[in-house]
Scaffold this motif. Structure first.
Motif, PDB file in Angstrom:
ATOM      1  N   LYS A  41       0.812  -1.219   0.000  1.00  5.49           N
ATOM      2  CA  LYS A  41       0.000   0.000   0.000  1.00  5.49           C
ATOM      3  C   LYS A  41       0.842   1.264   0.000  1.00  5.49           C
ATOM      4  O   LYS A  41       0.523   2.238  -0.674  1.00  5.49           O
ATOM      5  N   LEU A  42       1.943   1.264   0.759  1.00  6.74           N
ATOM      6  CA  LEU A  42       2.703   2.507   0.943  1.00  6.74           C
ATOM      7  C   LEU A  42       3.858   2.690  -0.030  1.00  6.74           C
ATOM      8  O   LEU A  42       4.328   3.815  -0.216  1.00  6.74           O
ATOM      9  N   ILE A  43       4.334   1.620  -0.664  1.00  7.18           N
ATOM     10  CA  ILE A  43       5.476   1.735  -1.572  1.00  7.18           C
ATOM     11  C   ILE A  43       5.100   1.340  -3.006  1.00  7.18           C
ATOM     12  O   ILE A  43       5.325   2.106  -3.940  1.00  7.18           O
ATOM     13  N   THR A  98      -0.120   3.325   9.497  1.00 12.69           N
ATOM     14  CA  THR A  98       0.052   4.716   9.913  1.00 12.69           C
ATOM     15  C   THR A  98       1.442   4.939  10.500  1.00 12.69           C
ATOM     16  O   THR A  98       2.100   5.944  10.204  1.00 12.69           O
ATOM     17  N   ILE A  99       1.903   3.998  11.300  1.00 13.68           N
ATOM     18  CA  ILE A  99       3.244   4.123  11.890  1.00 13.68           C
ATOM     19  C   ILE A  99       4.322   4.056  10.813  1.00 13.68           C
ATOM     20  O   ILE A  99       5.259   4.856  10.796  1.00 13.68           O
ATOM     21  N   ILE A 100       4.179   3.125   9.887  1.00 13.01           N
ATOM     22  CA  ILE A 100       5.184   2.967   8.824  1.00 13.01           C
ATOM     23  C   ILE A 100       5.165   4.158   7.867  1.00 13.01           C
ATOM     24  O   ILE A 100       6.201   4.543   7.316  1.00 13.01           O
ATOM     25  N   SER A 101       4.003   4.780   7.683  1.00 13.38           N
ATOM     26  CA  SER A 101       3.906   5.902   6.750  1.00 13.38           C
ATOM     27  C   SER A 101       4.689   7.123   7.211  1.00 13.38           C
ATOM     28  O   SER A 101       4.954   8.013   6.413  1.00 13.38           O
ATOM     29  N   ILE A 102       5.073   7.157   8.480  1.00 18.47           N
ATOM     30  CA  ILE A 102       5.909   8.265   8.964  1.00 18.47           C
ATOM     31  C   ILE A 102       7.220   8.314   8.184  1.00 18.47           C
ATOM     32  O   ILE A 102       7.768   9.384   7.927  1.00 18.47           O
ATOM     33  N   VAL A 103       7.683   7.157   7.760  1.00 19.01           N
ATOM     34  CA  VAL A 103       8.929   7.079   6.991  1.00 19.01           C
ATOM     35  C   VAL A 103       8.660   7.066   5.493  1.00 19.01           C
ATOM     36  O   VAL A 103       9.371   7.715   4.720  1.00 19.01           O
TER      37      VAL A 103
END
Length: 112
Positions: A41-43, A98-103
């Motif tokens: 989802k994030l990368i 949400t925590i991983i999206s900080i990076v």
């Protein structure tokens, strides 16, 4: 007033409940599937948008990548609650992404 034994029993029960919650919270950290879904989802999804070949302006491309790299929304948890599915897993995915999206969000914005 409550007798001393009742108060003591109350605090013992609360302590046991807290220990169970801590075990459940730590169990979410060890689930590999949460990391895999967060990675996709994030990368992967924003990178697919980066190489999209429709000619658009740079501002539109930046907004598309920023929107795609945002974490999973709480709506999934709400739907899971409403329809009787695994709401705990949906909440874990929401919290982990949400925590991983900080990076990952600043990392993705470097490529825009």
């Amino acid at each position: 007033m409550l007798p001393f034994c009742s108060i003591q029993r109350f605090f013992v029960k609360q302590s046991v409940k807290m220990k169970r919650r801590r075990r459940m919270e730590l169990a979410a950290i060890t689930k590999r599937r949460l990391y895999w879904l967060s990675f996709v989802k994030l990368i992967v999804m924003p990178m697919a948008g980066l190489f999209y070949l429709i000619p658009v302006s740079d501002e539109v491309k930046t907004v598309m990548i920023l929107a795609a790299s945002c974490p999973v929304g709480v709506t999934g948890s709400l739907f899971a609650l409403r329809y009787g599915k695994d709401a705990v897993y949906a909440s874990e995915l929401f919290a982990m992404s949400t925590i991983i999206s900080i990076v990952t969000v600043p990392f993705m914005m470097l490529f825009c």
